[in-house]
Design a protein around this motif. Structure first.
Motif, mmCIF file in Angstrom:
data_model
loop_
_atom_site.group_PDB
_atom_site.id
_atom_site.type_symbol
_atom_site.label_atom_id
_atom_site.label_comp_id
_atom_site.label_asym_id
_atom_site.label_seq_id
_atom_site.Cartn_x
_atom_site.Cartn_y
_atom_site.Cartn_z
ATOM 1 N N UNK A 52 0.482 -1.173 -0.182
ATOM 2 C CA UNK A 52 0.013 -0.463 0.044
ATOM 3 C C UNK A 52 0.741 1.182 0.039
ATOM 4 N N UNK A 53 2.038 0.982 0.768
ATOM 5 C CA UNK A 53 2.939 2.838 0.501
ATOM 6 C C UNK A 53 3.502 2.871 -1.185
ATOM 7 N N UNK A 54 3.738 1.666 -1.780
ATOM 8 C CA UNK A 54 4.161 2.158 -2.822
ATOM 9 C C UNK A 54 2.786 2.214 -3.828
ATOM 10 N N UNK A 55 1.478 1.568 -4.062
ATOM 11 C CA UNK A 55 0.515 3.053 -4.817
ATOM 12 C C UNK A 55 0.338 4.062 -4.113
ATOM 13 N N UNK A 56 0.447 4.125 -3.116
ATOM 14 C CA UNK A 56 0.203 5.947 -2.038
ATOM 15 C C UNK A 56 1.332 6.817 -2.522
ATOM 16 N N UNK A 57 2.495 6.344 -3.366
ATOM 17 C CA UNK A 57 3.253 6.933 -3.578
ATOM 18 C C UNK A 57 3.803 6.755 -5.065
ATOM 19 N N UNK A 58 2.756 5.490 -5.331
ATOM 20 C CA UNK A 58 2.077 6.062 -6.812
ATOM 21 C C UNK A 58 0.907 6.839 -7.135
ATOM 22 N N UNK A 59 -0.316 6.719 -6.770
ATOM 23 C CA UNK A 59 -0.824 7.983 -6.943
ATOM 24 C C UNK A 59 -0.349 8.724 -6.493
ATOM 25 N N UNK A 60 -0.067 9.996 -5.572
ATOM 26 C CA UNK A 60 0.854 10.753 -4.947
ATOM 27 C C UNK A 60 1.698 11.267 -6.114
ATOM 28 N N UNK A 61 2.518 10.269 -7.267
ATOM 29 C CA UNK A 61 3.164 10.877 -8.220
ATOM 30 C C UNK A 61 2.330 10.674 -9.320
ATOM 31 N N UNK A 62 1.667 10.246 -10.002
ATOM 32 C CA UNK A 62 0.238 10.283 -10.794
ATOM 33 C C UNK A 62 0.235 12.249 -10.185
ATOM 34 N N UNK A 63 -0.704 12.230 -9.199
ATOM 35 C CA UNK A 63 -1.318 13.463 -8.712
ATOM 36 C C UNK A 63 -0.694 14.856 -8.928
ATOM 37 N N UNK A 64 0.648 14.857 -8.978
ATOM 38 C CA UNK A 64 1.246 15.537 -9.131
ATOM 39 C C UNK A 64 1.111 16.480 -10.060
ATOM 40 N N UNK A 65 1.385 15.700 -11.085
ATOM 41 C CA UNK A 65 1.837 15.997 -13.005
ATOM 42 C C UNK A 65 0.605 17.007 -13.206
#
Length: 65
Positions: A52-65
């Motif tokens: 879930x940390x990897x998923x949270x990091x990926x979601x955060x990365x996608x929302x920054x764009x």
């Protein structure tokens, strides 16, 4: 620290969520005479937290764009 917030929140949420799920849906169905390997429960909680940390990091990365 802002760039790691998604991973940290994901890890905490995943680990706590797994432990709560285990307590409410699995633990009460096991009779007290049976033994549970606490190490395996902890390892499963950590693995779930990492996923879930990897998923949270990926979601955060996608929302920054």
């Amino acid at each position: 620290m802002k760039n790691k917030a998604g991973g940290i929140i994901g890890f905490i949420t995943g680990t706590a969520g797994f432990l709560l799920f285990f307590k409410f849906f699995v633990l009460h169905r096991i009779p007290p005479t049976d033994e549970i390997a606490p190490g395996m429960v902890l390892i499963a909680a950590i693995i779930t937290g990492v996923l879930t940390a990897i998923t949270g990091w990926y979601i955060q990365k996608r929302l920054k764009k």
